[in-house]
Design an enzyme around this catalytic site. Structure first.
Site, PDB file in Angstrom:
ATOM      1  N   ASP A 202     -78.773  -7.135  -9.297  1.00  0.00           N
ATOM      2  CA  ASP A 202     -80.044  -7.849  -9.116  1.00  0.00           C
ATOM      3  C   ASP A 202     -80.363  -7.890  -7.624  1.00  0.00           C
ATOM      4  O   ASP A 202     -79.546  -7.515  -6.786  1.00  0.00           O
ATOM      5  CB  ASP A 202     -79.973  -9.259  -9.707  1.00  0.00           C
ATOM      6  CG  ASP A 202     -78.988 -10.143  -8.971  1.00  0.00           C
ATOM      7  OD1 ASP A 202     -77.821  -9.732  -8.842  1.00  0.00           O
ATOM      8  OD2 ASP A 202     -79.372 -11.231  -8.503  1.00  0.00           O
ATOM      9  N   HIS A 534     -74.015  -1.387 -13.073  1.00  0.00           N
ATOM     10  CA  HIS A 534     -75.296  -2.092 -13.255  1.00  0.00           C
ATOM     11  C   HIS A 534     -75.980  -2.309 -11.903  1.00  0.00           C
ATOM     12  O   HIS A 534     -75.491  -3.059 -11.056  1.00  0.00           O
ATOM     13  CB  HIS A 534     -74.986  -3.445 -13.913  1.00  0.00           C
ATOM     14  CG  HIS A 534     -76.184  -4.258 -14.242  1.00  0.00           C
ATOM     15  ND1 HIS A 534     -76.947  -4.046 -15.372  1.00  0.00           N
ATOM     16  CD2 HIS A 534     -76.759  -5.297 -13.610  1.00  0.00           C
ATOM     17  CE1 HIS A 534     -77.931  -4.925 -15.415  1.00  0.00           C
ATOM     18  NE2 HIS A 534     -77.841  -5.698 -14.351  1.00  0.00           N
ATOM     19  N   ASP A 582     -68.007   1.795 -18.794  1.00  0.00           N
ATOM     20  CA  ASP A 582     -68.866   2.291 -17.709  1.00  0.00           C
ATOM     21  C   ASP A 582     -70.276   2.546 -18.252  1.00  0.00           C
ATOM     22  O   ASP A 582     -70.716   3.686 -18.385  1.00  0.00           O
ATOM     23  CB  ASP A 582     -68.264   3.579 -17.120  1.00  0.00           C
ATOM     24  CG  ASP A 582     -69.024   4.031 -15.876  1.00  0.00           C
ATOM     25  OD1 ASP A 582     -69.731   3.196 -15.277  1.00  0.00           O
ATOM     26  OD2 ASP A 582     -68.916   5.224 -15.510  1.00  0.00           O
ATOM     27  N   GLU A 591     -70.824  -4.479 -13.161  1.00  0.00           N
ATOM     28  CA  GLU A 591     -71.817  -4.646 -12.095  1.00  0.00           C
ATOM     29  C   GLU A 591     -71.153  -4.270 -10.764  1.00  0.00           C
ATOM     30  O   GLU A 591     -69.957  -3.969 -10.704  1.00  0.00           O
ATOM     31  CB  GLU A 591     -72.342  -6.098 -12.074  1.00  0.00           C
ATOM     32  CG  GLU A 591     -73.584  -6.229 -11.217  1.00  0.00           C
ATOM     33  CD  GLU A 591     -74.469  -7.422 -11.568  1.00  0.00           C
ATOM     34  OE1 GLU A 591     -74.210  -8.119 -12.558  1.00  0.00           O
ATOM     35  OE2 GLU A 591     -75.434  -7.655 -10.803  1.00  0.00           O
TER      36      GLU A 591
HETATM   37  O1  9MR Z   1     -69.383 -13.090  -9.737  1.00  0.00           O
HETATM   38  C1  9MR Z   1     -69.983 -14.052 -10.587  1.00  0.00           C
HETATM   39  C2  9MR Z   1     -68.965 -14.472 -11.631  1.00  0.00           C
HETATM   40  O2  9MR Z   1     -67.894 -15.129 -11.001  1.00  0.00           O
HETATM   41  C3  9MR Z   1     -69.630 -15.373 -12.657  1.00  0.00           C
HETATM   42  O3  9MR Z   1     -68.708 -15.638 -13.690  1.00  0.00           O
HETATM   43  C4  9MR Z   1     -70.878 -14.693 -13.217  1.00  0.00           C
HETATM   44  C5  9MR Z   1     -71.621 -15.535 -14.246  1.00  0.00           C
HETATM   45  O4  9MR Z   1     -72.142 -16.667 -13.680  1.00  0.00           O
HETATM   46  O5  9MR Z   1     -71.768 -14.380 -12.161  1.00  0.00           O
HETATM   47  C6  9MR Z   1     -71.226 -13.483 -11.231  1.00  0.00           C
HETATM   48  O6  9MR Z   1     -72.145 -13.274 -10.221  1.00  0.00           O
HETATM   49  C7  9MR Z   1     -73.324 -12.566 -10.526  1.00  0.00           C
HETATM   50  C8  9MR Z   1     -74.464 -13.417  -9.986  1.00  0.00           C
HETATM   51  O7  9MR Z   1     -74.578 -14.575 -10.773  1.00  0.00           O
HETATM   52  C9  9MR Z   1     -75.789 -12.661  -9.950  1.00  0.00           C
HETATM   53  N1  9MR Z   1     -75.650 -11.411  -9.253  1.00  0.00           N
HETATM   54  C10 9MR Z   1     -74.628 -10.557  -9.807  1.00  0.00           C
HETATM   55  C11 9MR Z   1     -73.287 -11.239  -9.759  1.00  0.00           C
HETATM   56  C12 9MR Z   1     -72.180 -10.314 -10.257  1.00  0.00           C
HETATM   57  O8  9MR Z   1     -72.227 -10.070 -11.614  1.00  0.00           O
END
Ligand code: 9MR
Length: 620
Positions: A202, A534, A582, A591
C-alpha cells in the site's frame, strides 16, 4: 475492492490458524503429512545463493528414510567434490516433514553451479565464494529508493522498467501529500507531509514503521564505526542507488535522510494542540485497488491523530540521526536533535495516546497500546547522543532494563511493536557515557539473547533462529528471523564468537532456500525466488505492463494466521513454516515492506562484510 478483502482477511485470522505443536509420527505419509498440495521441487534444500568460503555449509533433505543416507557434492561439470552421510533429524515441527541434515563445511573450493545429491535427488545449484552478498547489500538498500514518495523514480538509476513518475506530489489526478487535512477534536488544519517511503504494497506512510526502518538503515551505517571487519565504503557516497551521488554524504545516509525529512514533517508544529507529538500515520481515505501506480492514486490523503508510539519513534530516530549527520550537515543534525527532545517531552506529557487497532480504513492500523518499549528505545538514543542523565535514568529505571525476554522476545523478535531491543543494541555498541559496569550489563543482555537464538537455530533442522510462541509463524515472520539475526550478528561483533556468526549464516540459508518450501524469499536471488509479492506498482502478476518487484525485495514469509482470502483458501491446514504462497493477493504471507527490507539490508551488509573480511571470518 481490496479494502473489503483486507477487512475480510483480517477477520479471518482468528478462525484459521492451524494447530501447531505436537506432531504424530504415525501420521507421516511418506516424508510430509497431509496439507495443501504445493510444489516444493527437489527435497534437497540448500541456500540457493550459496555459502561463504569459510562459513558453515549445511542443508536439509526431506525424506521418509529414518536411516542415514549418502550425500554427494558435485561441481558444475559434474565432478564429485565431497561426500558423506546425512544425519537423521526426525520430524521438524515447523513443517511436519521428516528430515535429515548434511554438512559439507569442510569444502572451501570456490565455484559456481555446485549441487548436492541425496538419494538420487539433486538440489538447486549454488555458489561457494566470498562475494556472495555484495549485490544483495546494494539491492536490498535500493528497495528504499524505489519506494520513495514525492519524487520521480529515475530510470537511469534503476532501469527503465522500474521508472515511474513522482507519487503523491501536487500533480493531477491525485491530491498529493503536500496539503493533507487533519480534522479532529476541534483541530482543522493542513500539513505538508510529502516525501518519505511508501510503507509496503500500500502507499500509506506510518511513523511507527518508518521510524524503526530508518533506524535500522542508520544502524547498518553506524555499525561500520564500531565493528571489526565492517566496511563503510560500500555504503559510501556514489555507491548505492540514490540520486544524491557526489554530495559528500554516504549514500546510505542520503537514503535515511529522505525518510527523516518526512518524519520531521509528521511532528505537530508549535502553536497547535499536542505540539511536539507525531501524527501516527498518513494514507488514503479509502483503500485503493491493486494495481495503482502511486502517481495515479486519486484518493484523498488523510492524517490520523498523534500517538505516543509514533512520537517516541520520531524521538528515537531523530536522536540517532542527530549524531550521525553531525559531520555532514550540522544544521540538519541540530534540527533533528531539537525535534527529538521536543518529541520526548511531548510523549512524557501524553504517555497514553494509543493508536487504535481498528483504524484500518484506507491504511494499516499499526495499533499499539504498550509503549514502554518505545520509551526505552527513545531514552537510549537520546542518551547516547546527548549524555543527559534524565534520559539515562529513564531507561535504567524502566522495567524492561535487565529483562532479556522483554528486550529481545524469544517467542518472536524485535518488531514495529517491540522496539526496546533497538535501544539496547545501540547502548551495547555505540560509544556512550554509560559506566563500564552499566555497559557490560547491557552487553550481557545482548549475548544472553543471542545464546537463546543460537540454540533455537541449532535445534531447528533448517537452522532457523526463530522459535515463535506456540510454534505459530507471525505475519512478516521473515523479518522476525532477520531481527533475531541482527541480535546474533551484534553478539558476534561484540565477542567474536563463531557460534553467533554461524547462526546468522544459517538464518541466511533458511531465507534463501534451505527451508520447508524450497523457496528463496528474496526477489532475484536463488532459482526459486519470490517475485509476485503484494505491491501496487510492482504488480506484474495482474498487469503484464508493470514490473515484478525489484531484485532484493523480501517477502513477508510464512504466516500461520492466513489473514487474506488467497492464503485462506489455498493454504488451509498448512504447517506453520509452509503457510506461504507467492501470489500477489496473498498479502498476509507475501507483502513487502520497509520494516522487513531494513533488517535484510542490515544483515546483507553484515554478511557481505564477513565475506570480504578475513578478520570477520577468522574471529573465533
Ligand atoms: O506488519 C504488520 C503486522 O505485524 C500486522 O499483523 C498486520 C495486520 O495488522 O499489519 C502489518 O502491517 C501492514 C500494515 O498494516 C499496512 N501496510 C502493509 C503492512 C505489511 O503487511
Amino acid at each position: 475492492m481490496l479494502g473489503a478483502a483486507v477487512a475480510a482477511g483480517l477477520a479471518l485470522g482468528a478462525l484459521t490458524a492451524p494447530a501447531a505443536g505436537a506432531v504424530d509420527n504415525r501420521a507421516l505419509r511418506g516424508a510430509e503429512t497431509a496439507g495443501p498440495k504445493v510444489d516444493t521441487g527437489s527435497p534437497v534444500r540448500v541456500n540457493q545463493v550459496g555459502y561463504l568460503t569459510h562459513g558453515p555449509k549445511k542443508g536439509t533433505v526431506v525424506t521418509s528414510a529414518t536411516k542415514p543416507l549418502k550425500w554427494t557434492l558435485r561441481a558444475a561439470d559434474g565432478t564429485k567434490r565431497a561426500s558423506g552421510t546425512t544425519t537423521p533429524a526426525g520430524v521438524d515441527p515447523s513443517s511436519r516433514q521428516n528430515v535429515q541434515t548434511f554438512d559439507f563445511s569442510e569444502v572451501t573450493g570456490k565455484g559456481e553451479g555446485y549441487t548436492v545429491t541425496v538419494d538420487g535427488k539433486k538440489s538447486e545449484p549454488f555458489t561457494i565464494g566470498d562475494n556472495l552478498y555484495s549485490s544483495l547489500r546494494t539491492d536490498s538498500l535500493a528497495y528504499f529508493y524505489h519506494n520513495r514518495s514525492g519524487t520521480k523514480i529515475d530510470g537511469d538509476l534503476v532501469g527503465a522498467k522500474y521508472a515511474r513518475p513522482a507519487g503523491h506530489d501536487k500533480a493531477a489526478p491525485h491530491r498529493g501529500d503536500t496539503d493533507v487535512p487533519f480534522q479532529q477534536g476541534g483541530s482543522d488544519y493542513r500539513r505538508n507531509v510529502s516525501g518519505g517511503w511508501y510503507d509496503a504494497g500500500d502507499q500509506g506512510k506510518y511513523v511507527v514503521n518508518g521510524g524503526i526502518s530508518v533506524a535500522q538503515l542508520m544502524s547498518a551505517f553506524e555499525r561500520t564505526r564500531t565493528a571489526k571487519g565492517a566496511d563503510a565504503k560500500p555504503l559510501g557516497d556514489g555507491r548505492l542507488t540514490v540520486p544524491e551521488h557526489g554530495n559528500g554524504t554516504p549514500d546510505i545516509l542520503d537514503e535515511a535522510r529522505w525518510e527523516m525529512d518526512f518524519l520531521l514533517r509528521m511532528q505537530v508544529p508549535k502553536g497547535k494542540p499536542l505540539a511536539g507529538m507525531a501524527f501516527h500515520k498518513t494514507h488514503d481515505k479509502q483503500w485503493t485497488g491493486i494495481p495503482t501506480r502511486p502517481d495515479q492514486d486519486k484518493q484523498q490523503r488523510v492524517l490520523r491523530p498523534p500517538s505516543t508510539a509514533a512520537t517516541l519513534n520520531l524521538a528515537a530516530a531523530a536522536a540517532q540521526s542527530a549524531r550521525l549527520f553531525k559531520p555532514y550537515d550540522p544544521d540538519f543534525s541540530a534540527r533533528c536533535l531539537h525535534s527529538a527532545r521536543t518529541a520526548w517531552d511531548a510523549a512524557k506529557a501524553h504517555p497514553n495516546m494509543f493508536a487504535s487497532d481498528q483504524d484500518s480504513t484506507g491504511g494499516g492500523a499499526y495499533g499499539d497500546s504498550n509503549v514502554k518499549d518505545e520509551f526505552y528505545w527513545a531514552a537510549a538514543e537520546l542518551f547516547i547522543t546527548t549524555g543527559d542523565n534524565a534520559y539515562r535514568k529513564a531507561f535504567l529505571e524502566s522495567r524492561l532494563h535487565g529483562d532479556v525476554d522483554a528486550l529481545f522476545p524469544r517467542g518472536g523478535a524485535m518488531s514495529w511493536s517491540s522496539t526496546a531491543g533497538l535501544g539496547a543494541l545501540d547502548l551495547a555498541t555505540v560509544p556512550n557515557q554509560l559506566t563500564d559496569k552499566q555497559r557490560d550489563a547491557v552487553r550481557t543482555m545482548v549475548t544472553k539473547a543471542a545464546d537463546r537464538y543460537a540454540s533455537d537455530s541449532a535445534k531447528s533442522a533448517y537452522g532457523v533462529p526463530y522459535a515463535p510462541m506456540g510454534g505459530k509463524y507471525e505475519w512478516g515472520s521473515n523479518s522476525q528471523v532477520l531481527n533475531n539475526m541482527i541480535v546474533l550478528a551484534t553478539a558476534h561483533d561484540l565477542t567474536g564468537k563463531t557460534r553467533y556468526r554461524d547462526a546468522v549464516l544459517r538464518g541466511m540459508d533458511y531465507l534463501l532456500g534451505a527451508n520447508p518450501l524450497n523457496q528463496s524469499y528474496v526477489t532475484g536471488y536463488g532459482e526459486r525466488n519470490s517475485h509476485h509479492q503484494h505491491h501496487r506498482f510492482w504488480a506484474h502478476q495482474l498487469d503484464a505492463k508493470l514490473p515484478n518487484p525489484a531484485p532484493g525485495s523480501l517477502a513477508g514469509g510464512p504466516n500461520s494466521g492466513l489473514q487474506d482470502p488467497v492464503a485462506h483458501k489455498k493454504l488451509k491446514g498448512c504447517a506453520p513454516a509452509m503457510c506461504y504462497i507467492d501470489d500477489i493477493m496473498a498479502f498476509s504471507t507475501n507483502e513487502i515492506t520497509i520494516n522487513w527490507n531494513a533488517p535484510l539490508a542490515w544483515i546483507s551488509s553484515y554478511v557481505d562484510d564477513l565475506g570480504n573480511s578475513k578478520t570477520g571470518m577468522a574471529m573465533s
